[in-house]
Write a protein that holds these residues in place. Sequence first.
Motif, mmCIF file in Angstrom:
data_model
loop_
_atom_site.group_PDB
_atom_site.id
_atom_site.type_symbol
_atom_site.label_atom_id
_atom_site.label_comp_id
_atom_site.label_asym_id
_atom_site.label_seq_id
_atom_site.Cartn_x
_atom_site.Cartn_y
_atom_site.Cartn_z
ATOM 1 N N GLU A 135 -48.365 46.361 -12.945
ATOM 2 C CA GLU A 135 -47.782 45.321 -13.780
ATOM 3 C C GLU A 135 -46.270 45.209 -13.583
ATOM 4 N N ASN A 136 -45.743 45.890 -12.594
ATOM 5 C CA ASN A 136 -44.309 45.825 -12.316
ATOM 6 C C ASN A 136 -43.954 44.715 -11.328
ATOM 7 N N PHE A 137 -44.808 43.726 -11.199
ATOM 8 C CA PHE A 137 -44.540 42.627 -10.276
ATOM 9 C C PHE A 137 -43.469 41.695 -10.861
ATOM 10 N N LYS A 138 -42.871 40.922 -10.005
ATOM 11 C CA LYS A 138 -41.844 39.975 -10.406
ATOM 12 C C LYS A 138 -42.309 38.557 -10.078
ATOM 13 N N VAL A 139 -41.973 37.627 -10.957
ATOM 14 C CA VAL A 139 -42.289 36.219 -10.736
ATOM 15 C C VAL A 139 -40.988 35.432 -10.763
ATOM 16 N N ASN A 140 -40.686 34.786 -9.645
ATOM 17 C CA ASN A 140 -39.486 33.960 -9.571
ATOM 18 C C ASN A 140 -39.721 32.612 -10.268
ATOM 19 N N ALA A 141 -38.643 31.860 -10.410
ATOM 20 C CA ALA A 141 -38.727 30.573 -11.114
ATOM 21 C C ALA A 141 -39.661 29.598 -10.418
ATOM 22 N N ASP A 142 -39.803 29.708 -9.086
ATOM 23 C CA ASP A 142 -40.676 28.782 -8.359
ATOM 24 C C ASP A 142 -42.115 29.281 -8.284
ATOM 25 N N GLY A 143 -42.399 30.432 -8.925
ATOM 26 C CA GLY A 143 -43.754 30.968 -8.942
ATOM 27 C C GLY A 143 -44.041 31.992 -7.872
ATOM 28 N N THR A 144 -43.056 32.355 -7.069
ATOM 29 C CA THR A 144 -43.265 33.369 -6.038
ATOM 30 C C THR A 144 -43.414 34.750 -6.678
ATOM 31 N N VAL A 145 -44.487 35.451 -6.335
ATOM 32 C CA VAL A 145 -44.776 36.783 -6.879
ATOM 33 C C VAL A 145 -44.388 37.833 -5.839
ATOM 34 N N SER A 146 -43.643 38.830 -6.271
ATOM 35 C CA SER A 146 -43.224 39.892 -5.360
ATOM 36 C C SER A 146 -43.331 41.242 -6.060
ATOM 37 N N GLU A 147 -43.448 42.283 -5.263
ATOM 38 C CA GLU A 147 -43.509 43.653 -5.779
ATOM 39 C C GLU A 147 -42.967 44.585 -4.716
ATOM 40 N N ASN A 148 -42.018 45.434 -5.119
ATOM 41 C CA ASN A 148 -41.368 46.359 -4.182
ATOM 42 C C ASN A 148 -40.781 45.617 -2.978
ATOM 43 N N GLY A 149 -40.226 44.431 -3.244
ATOM 44 C CA GLY A 149 -39.583 43.657 -2.184
ATOM 45 C C GLY A 149 -40.531 42.904 -1.289
ATOM 46 N N GLN A 150 -41.846 42.975 -1.550
ATOM 47 C CA GLN A 150 -42.832 42.303 -0.704
ATOM 48 C C GLN A 150 -43.313 41.022 -1.370
ATOM 49 N N ASN A 151 -43.307 39.921 -0.630
ATOM 50 C CA ASN A 151 -43.795 38.629 -1.124
ATOM 51 C C ASN A 151 -45.321 38.638 -1.109
ATOM 52 N N LEU A 152 -45.917 38.431 -2.280
ATOM 53 C CA LEU A 152 -47.380 38.522 -2.396
ATOM 54 C C LEU A 152 -48.053 37.154 -2.535
#
Length: 279
Positions: free
Chosen positions: A168-185
């Motif tokens: 659950e430590n993923f990140k969501v950018n304003a445009d909806g891009t999901v990333s985790e540990n610097g990797q674009n998912l």
Amino acid sequence: MLKGLYTATSAMIAQERRTEMLSNNIANANTPGYKADEGAMRAFPEMLLSRMESGRFQTSSGKGFSVPLQSPIGGINTGTYMQELIPQFTQGTLKTTDQTTDVALVENNVPINPETNQKSALFYAVNTPEGVRYTKSSSITLNAQKQLTINGRALLSVTGQPITVQSENFKVNADGTVSENGQNLGQIDVRVAMDTRNLAREGNDLYRTADNQPLPSAVNNGQMSYTLSQGVSELSNVDVTKSYTDMTTAYRAFETNQKVVQAYDKSLEKAVNEIGRVY
């Protein structure tokens, strides 16, 4: 005399449906992303009444014959009914939760439909056994496969595939891009309904298109702008105070028509048991 009985009964049924609708709105006042329904009340088509008569005519031979005639009396309305439930897609209140799994879809600027003069609406696309459906819910969870889901349904990316994370430590950018540990998912897909009349509710958080055609993607669409805000939840747009007031009004209207039905019932009872009594 029974015409008024039918009119009052139809009004009771309409108010009963309205009460059920308002009760469902109030019950989902704390459901993230829930959109309140409004009922469209309509009158049944007016009927034209005519009196059936018989006219007598004489021929040159002196013989007469009768023909059926109709004399118009006037129109009559047979009551009211709730034609449809219309979801209101206005943005709900945004609440900061600081939870990474709360990702609100914030409509910054969406076009207005020139035919209805109503704003378009943006949705997340999710996968269901019946096909792709659309939701406004902002509560994301992880399933057993570590896929992002909304109420157990896989959240789709712009490629039409689920997005898989590790925690659950993923990140969501304003445009909806999901990333985790610097990797674009992947990038969360956002769909747009230009005409919300084409949407049909399934349950309290899902919508489908009435014509079974997929909604177009809003990603990279220059006609609109939106923001995915992580750590923010979109609450329902139910106005609880107004809903309680409308429910009280519906109850009173139901009781008023109920008294009319009771009055007709007493009149019929008197007609059958007293006026129609044979001595």
